[in-house]
Design an enzyme around this catalytic site. Sequence first.
Site, short mmCIF file in Angstrom:
data_model
loop_
_atom_site.label_atom_id
_atom_site.label_comp_id
_atom_site.label_asym_id
_atom_site.label_seq_id
_atom_site.Cartn_x
_atom_site.Cartn_y
_atom_site.Cartn_z
N SER A 1 34.68 -40.67 85.73
CA SER A 1 34.15 -42.03 85.68
C SER A 1 34.29 -42.72 84.32
O SER A 1 34.32 -42.08 83.28
CB SER A 1 32.66 -42.00 86.06
OG SER A 1 31.94 -41.17 85.18
N GLN B 1 32.47 -44.20 81.60
CA GLN B 1 31.10 -43.83 81.27
C GLN B 1 30.82 -43.99 79.79
O GLN B 1 31.74 -44.19 78.97
CB GLN B 1 30.84 -42.37 81.67
CG GLN B 1 31.77 -41.37 81.00
CD GLN B 1 31.55 -39.95 81.50
OE1 GLN B 1 30.99 -39.13 80.79
NE2 GLN B 1 32.00 -39.68 82.73
N HIS C 1 27.72 -42.38 76.81
CA HIS C 1 26.55 -41.53 76.60
C HIS C 1 25.58 -42.26 75.67
O HIS C 1 26.01 -42.87 74.69
CB HIS C 1 26.96 -40.19 76.01
CG HIS C 1 27.94 -39.45 76.85
ND1 HIS C 1 27.71 -39.15 78.18
CD2 HIS C 1 29.19 -38.97 76.59
CE1 HIS C 1 28.75 -38.52 78.68
NE2 HIS C 1 29.66 -38.41 77.74
N LYS D 1 24.19 -37.48 73.57
CA LYS D 1 25.27 -36.62 74.06
C LYS D 1 26.61 -36.96 73.41
O LYS D 1 27.59 -37.28 74.10
CB LYS D 1 25.37 -36.73 75.59
CG LYS D 1 26.22 -35.61 76.22
CD LYS D 1 26.45 -35.90 77.70
CE LYS D 1 27.38 -34.86 78.30
NZ LYS D 1 27.88 -35.22 79.62
N ARG E 1 27.20 -44.36 84.07
CA ARG E 1 28.50 -44.63 84.71
C ARG E 1 28.61 -46.08 85.17
O ARG E 1 27.60 -46.70 85.51
CB ARG E 1 28.69 -43.70 85.91
CG ARG E 1 28.68 -42.22 85.57
CD ARG E 1 28.85 -41.35 86.81
NE ARG E 1 28.86 -39.94 86.48
CZ ARG E 1 27.76 -39.19 86.41
NH1 ARG E 1 26.58 -39.73 86.67
NH2 ARG E 1 27.85 -37.91 86.10
N GLU F 1 30.19 -35.93 72.01
CA GLU F 1 30.99 -34.83 72.53
C GLU F 1 32.39 -34.81 71.92
O GLU F 1 32.90 -35.82 71.42
CB GLU F 1 31.10 -34.89 74.05
CG GLU F 1 31.82 -36.12 74.59
CD GLU F 1 31.71 -36.24 76.10
OE1 GLU F 1 30.71 -35.79 76.69
OE2 GLU F 1 32.64 -36.82 76.70
N LYS G 1 29.68 -41.73 92.39
CA LYS G 1 28.31 -41.43 91.97
C LYS G 1 27.57 -42.73 91.64
O LYS G 1 28.19 -43.78 91.45
CB LYS G 1 28.33 -40.50 90.75
CG LYS G 1 28.91 -39.12 91.03
CD LYS G 1 28.89 -38.25 89.78
CE LYS G 1 29.46 -36.87 90.06
NZ LYS G 1 29.46 -36.01 88.85
N HIS H 1 34.51 -44.32 77.77
CA HIS H 1 35.63 -43.40 77.94
C HIS H 1 35.74 -42.94 79.38
O HIS H 1 34.81 -43.09 80.17
CB HIS H 1 35.48 -42.17 77.02
CG HIS H 1 34.25 -41.36 77.26
ND1 HIS H 1 33.00 -41.73 76.78
CD2 HIS H 1 34.05 -40.19 77.93
CE1 HIS H 1 32.11 -40.82 77.13
NE2 HIS H 1 32.72 -39.88 77.85
#
Length: 367
Positions: A57, A59, A61, A84, A239, A86, A245, A220
Amino acid sequence: MGTHVKSPSGVVGSNKTLRDFLARHPELMGDVSSVFDTTGGNLPFLFKVLSIRKALSIQVHPDKKTAEKLHAQQPSVYTDPNHKPEIAIALTPFRGLSGFLPSPEIKAYLAAVPEFRAIAPEELVRRFEGASEQDDKVALKDFFTGMMTANADRVKGELSKLVNRYRESRETGIERRVRDLILALSSQHPGDVGIFCAFMLNLVDLQPGEAIFLGAGEPHAYVSGDIIECMANSDNVIRAGLTPKPKDVPNLIKSLTYRTAKADSHMIKPKPLPGTAYTTSYVPPVPDFRVLSAKIPKNATEGHGSFGSASIAIVIQGSGSVTWEDANGALALSAGNVVFIGANVRVSFKAGDEGMCIYRAYAATSS
């Protein structure tokens, strides 16, 4: 691999989770307990291997403050109060979308792609095209909001025109780089507004060993490839597209930084780990995690000094063994094996006849 409440790792030979085990043996956590909240056996990082065959997706964070707010408001959706950030490290050729393109490049797509231009209200398009450097972020936010909240029928209609034009090879020069991506995304997620993000986000192609870092508020989507992924210990994902989802477009729009930059601004370059022969280190601009990559030739040995943090290692390729201080013999390792290593423990990895590739994650305990 880790201690997140949603899916903590298990401990071989017992019915306990790693989280339960560390709660009973906090001394194994090391100095991370003075830097992070390790209550209940909670490690500050989460370690993953992803094999992406269908685009994930669009999305973002949340940062820590936003995560705490969303968790309080919707605990069933945002299951923890942590941020989050990453890192994604390519194991095979990887493709993804990462961060907003420099504004002139988005504007070039608006001028060249009529279907893209037609999605958001023309007033917002023109405001963004004419925005000064000072007003660029606000104008980009307004334009992106107009695109992501556009009428679904309009989105599907313009996408249909775009896909048909690309199938007939009637793309312009600037569109050639994203043509195949647009067609692939359309086959995977037909009619999804997130497909138009290919004209707004950097298209990133990584070769094995290359890595990108994504901080809070950076949009991203991972498109294809196999990666090692490490992040702060959180499952918070907001998302807005390319997904069946639940979407949360309002909170995604609020959470974005709207920073525009070229793709290489997200790259993390590995450096040799001092005192080792075969290990490189990926150091992102956050203390929650570090990642080591050890590519050990056949029958060679690689020693790692002790860290002030507990760590988790996974064997990606090959086989061999690991020994540690006061060990009674060696622990055999093969591809897919995952081991927990307590803080302040020196270990030695020995590769077998095929060599051995290991990735290891831990947290920074000092600057």
